[in-house]
Design a protein around this motif. Structure first.
Motif, PDB file in Angstrom:
ATOM      1  N   GLY A 553       0.829  -1.197   0.000  1.00  0.00           N
ATOM      2  CA  GLY A 553       0.000   0.000   0.000  1.00  0.00           C
ATOM      3  C   GLY A 553       0.864   1.248   0.000  1.00  0.00           C
ATOM      4  N   TYR A 554       0.396   2.289   0.646  1.00  0.00           N
ATOM      5  CA  TYR A 554       1.134   3.544   0.641  1.00  0.00           C
ATOM      6  C   TYR A 554       2.382   3.504   1.517  1.00  0.00           C
ATOM      7  N   ASN A 555       2.620   2.363   2.176  1.00  0.00           N
ATOM      8  CA  ASN A 555       3.863   2.138   2.905  1.00  0.00           C
ATOM      9  C   ASN A 555       4.900   1.409   2.049  1.00  0.00           C
ATOM     10  N   ASN A 556       4.742   1.482   0.697  1.00  0.00           N
ATOM     11  CA  ASN A 556       5.610   0.691  -0.170  1.00  0.00           C
ATOM     12  C   ASN A 556       6.983   1.302  -0.405  1.00  0.00           C
ATOM     13  N   GLY A 557       7.271   2.445   0.222  1.00  0.00           N
ATOM     14  CA  GLY A 557       8.611   3.013   0.135  1.00  0.00           C
ATOM     15  C   GLY A 557       8.798   4.066  -0.933  1.00  0.00           C
ATOM     16  N   LEU A 558       7.840   4.268  -1.818  1.00  0.00           N
ATOM     17  CA  LEU A 558       7.967   5.314  -2.834  1.00  0.00           C
ATOM     18  C   LEU A 558       7.841   6.685  -2.181  1.00  0.00           C
ATOM     19  N   ASN A 561       4.460   8.367  -1.990  1.00  0.00           N
ATOM     20  CA  ASN A 561       3.489   7.818  -1.049  1.00  0.00           C
ATOM     21  C   ASN A 561       3.833   8.073   0.423  1.00  0.00           C
ATOM     22  N   GLN A 562       4.999   8.659   0.681  1.00  0.00           N
ATOM     23  CA  GLN A 562       5.416   8.835   2.073  1.00  0.00           C
ATOM     24  C   GLN A 562       4.423   9.670   2.866  1.00  0.00           C
ATOM     25  N   ALA A 563       4.038  10.823   2.302  1.00  0.00           N
ATOM     26  CA  ALA A 563       3.103  11.690   3.016  1.00  0.00           C
ATOM     27  C   ALA A 563       1.740  11.017   3.152  1.00  0.00           C
ATOM     28  N   LEU A 564       1.319  10.274   2.127  1.00  0.00           N
ATOM     29  CA  LEU A 564       0.027   9.581   2.187  1.00  0.00           C
ATOM     30  C   LEU A 564       0.020   8.540   3.300  1.00  0.00           C
ATOM     31  N   ALA A 565       1.143   7.878   3.497  1.00  0.00           N
ATOM     32  CA  ALA A 565       1.213   6.833   4.510  1.00  0.00           C
ATOM     33  C   ALA A 565       1.032   7.390   5.918  1.00  0.00           C
ATOM     34  N   ASN A 566       1.314   8.686   6.073  1.00  0.00           N
ATOM     35  CA  ASN A 566       1.244   9.301   7.404  1.00  0.00           C
ATOM     36  C   ASN A 566      -0.032  10.094   7.647  1.00  0.00           C
TER      37      ASN A 566
END
Length: 598
Positions: A553-558, A561-566
């Protein structure tokens, strides 16, 4: 059984004295053509001579007697017929808003109207689209907006769907076309004449089984000779006549050309068009055609082959090898940076510039171009096409002319002056920063998926290191492994969790937000597991794991997606803020400036 096969001009297919209507069955797919096909049709009509062939349509005619209204079931060619009808509606609207139309133009306007609605029953549209995705309602709404059909029910959100977008796009193309002309009435008449005289093969069959048999026959019994086949046959015939018994030798030489160009016919044909357009100044004493197009390609090459077949084949072998490097089929020897830049130019749909690059590659020594110069040119062309393909400025119809002009004018220059001239000339043709920003903030995914994917990948790649590098352009079969993911789902059936999050439970407002913001840059990211995310809730998209417990998901390291993961939620305000942020990054990455020297 086939009832009839005739090649008709559009004016006959839509004859105002006939009572023929074309009804698209419910089972046919919805209207799917987009800007690329709209522009291709418009440009083909403008650039080619009258009587341009548009293809074929297949109709089921089950009527037994001549009726005042004859309904034909349009089972093949509905995309083309719908688009032609929308173009005619746009021409009608463009005509009727002109001031002081004379009697002749009033008659033309009357005739044009009754190509789209029956003369003896003016509330009956001649084309009846299928009902999927509101196609039929939207088409009738277009006829209402154009003043062709009265008392049309207005439909919600029509402006976000393809039918009305096509109509508006044609209005815009016509406006751009007329700006270059001193006589708008004559210009519109000329455009209408091109549409009226364009031809379609109309095949009528008696029933659905006959239509199916015909489809099978057309699809399975080979294809007619292409322009490239005819060029090859002409070339080999001339060479064999001059050197009897040499056919195998010359065929193997010709095969070098085709091997370099690959199996894609569109690439092969584009090469032959662009060869003439690139080197026209050298060929003007042999061929007098202003620009090579699909319809005059054989005319151009018959003359080139007849003039000197051996020199022609030598040039084709040499130039096709350059072209293979330009389009990214082959690496430029010992130049990995230039090879990578050319691959990016292909990915951003910069094919219009290939004719210029053919000249630069072929005349590299004469123009005193070093590797650094070519890298600067391609780097600049990438920025130019990111902006052009986002804004549609300059218009598609102008690109060949612009690059032909640049390719000719650089011949008098040397070295860095060549690079500077290309930059100055194309900067003058490009969209402004304001236009670029406005387009970037719009529904970029819907307008041009290729540009959308390119800029997202480019932003991600700019943050990668040797340790985190991922090939975002990897393919699995013919599909990209990494695809565009809509954070707030793009589908019409919005999940309840998203209705609650994005619109506090208001389903109508959620749908409005979907149509307005779903395709904006800020609502998009990249994922290798798009199908696994889809309509999942925002929380599930953040923490999604695959079957082996790996983060997908958004924790995939891209970085994207970093801000989305948080984030704890996804709102319109956050979506708009992320759009502003990404747009600023794209504009900073693609200014119309030459890259700094290493």
């Amino acid at each position: 059984m086939i009832k009839s096969v005739f090649n008709y001009p559009v004016s006959t297919l839509l004859d105002i004295e006939s009572g023929v209507i074309y009804a698209i069955p419910r089972y046919q797919r919805e209207y799917t053509w987009s800007r690329a096909q709209w522009d291709a049709l418009f440009d083909d009509l403008l650039e080619n001579e009258p009587n341009y062939f548009l293809g074929s349509i297949i109709c089921i005619n089950q009527s037994q007697d001549a009726l005042s209204v004859q309904s034909l079931e349009l089972v093949d060619g509905q995309q083309r017929m719908t688009t032609l009808s929308l173009l005619l509606a746009a021409i009608y609207q463009s005509f009727r808003v002109l001031p002081n139309l004379g009697m002749e133009q009033q008659i033309e306007l009357y005739n044009l109207k009754h190509k789209l609605v029956l003369k003896r029953k003016s509330d009956q549209p001649r084309l009846i689209p299928q009902v999927q995705n509101n196609n039929q309602q939207d088409y009738f709404a277009v006829l209402g907006k154009a003043g062709i059909l009265d008392d049309v029910e207005q439909v919600q959100h029509a402006g976000n769907r393809r039918v009305l977008k096509a109509y508006r796009h044609f209005l815009w193309r016509i406006e751009q076309y007329l700006q270059e002309l001193s006589e708008p009435v004559a210009g519109l008449q000329a455009l209408l004449d091109k549409v009226n005289t364009a031809t379609l093969v109309k095949i009528e069959v008696a029933g659905h089984s006959d239509a199916y048999t015909l489809f099978e026959s057309l699809n399975n019994r080979g294809v007619p000779l292409t322009a490239i086949d005819l060029i090859k046959n002409k070339l080999l015939a001339v060479l064999e006549a001059k050197d009897s018994g040499s056919i195998d030798k010359h065929y193997n030489r010709w095969k070098k050309v085709i091997d370099a160009l690959g199996d894609d016919y569109a690439v092969q044909e584009r090469f032959f068009r662009q060869y003439y357009n690139a080197f026209k100044p050298d060929l003007k004493d042999i061929v007098s055609v202003p620009v090579a197009t699909k319809s005059n390609l054989m005319q151009v090459y018959e003359k080139l082959i007849a003039h000197d077949a051996e020199s022609f084949l030598q040039a084709m072998i040499r130039l096709s090898a350059h072209y293979a490097q330009i389009v990214g089929y082959r690496a430029v020897p010992e130049q990995p940076k230039l090879s990578g830049l050319l691959l990016s130019l292909d990915r951003i749909q910069g094919a219009a510039a290939y004719l210029l690059l053919m000249v630069l590659f072929e005349r590299k020594d004469t123009l005193e171009l070093e590797q650094e110069h070519l890298e600067q040119v391609v780097h600049f062309l990438i920025a130019f096409f990111v902006r052009r393909n986002t804004t549609d400025l300059p218009p598609t119809r102008d690109l060949t002319r612009i690059f032909m002009d640049v390719a000719e004018t650089v011949l008098a220059l040397k070295g860095q002056a060549v690079v500077s001239h290309i930059q100055q000339r194309l900067t003058g043709e490009s969209a402004s920063d304001e236009q670029f920003e406005k387009s970037l903030k719009g529904p970029i995914y819907e307008d041009n998926k290729a540009v959308c994917r390119f800029v997202l990948c480019a932003l991600e790649e700019s943050r990668m290191t040797l340790e985190t590098r991922v090939d975002l352009w990897a393919l699995k079969g013919k599909q990209y492994v990494w695809t565009i993911e809509h954070i707030f789902p793009q589908g019409e059936n919005i999940p309840d969790t998203w209705v609650q999050m994005i619109a506090n439970g208001d389903a109508a407002l959620a749908e409005q937000h979907r149509q307005t913001y779903a395709h904006c840059l800020g609502n998009l990211t990249i994922s290798g597991y798009n199908s696994a995310l889809g309509n999942k809730s925002f929380a599930e998209k953040q923490s999604r794991l695959d079957s082996q417990g790996r983060k997908v998901g958004y924790n995939n390291g891209l970085h994207l997606n970093q801000a989305l993961a948080n984030e704890t939620s996804w709102t319109v305000e956050k979506l708009k803020a992320r759009t502003d942020q990404l747009v600023a990054e794209v504009m900073a990455k693609y200014p119309l400036e030459l890259p700094p020297k290493d």
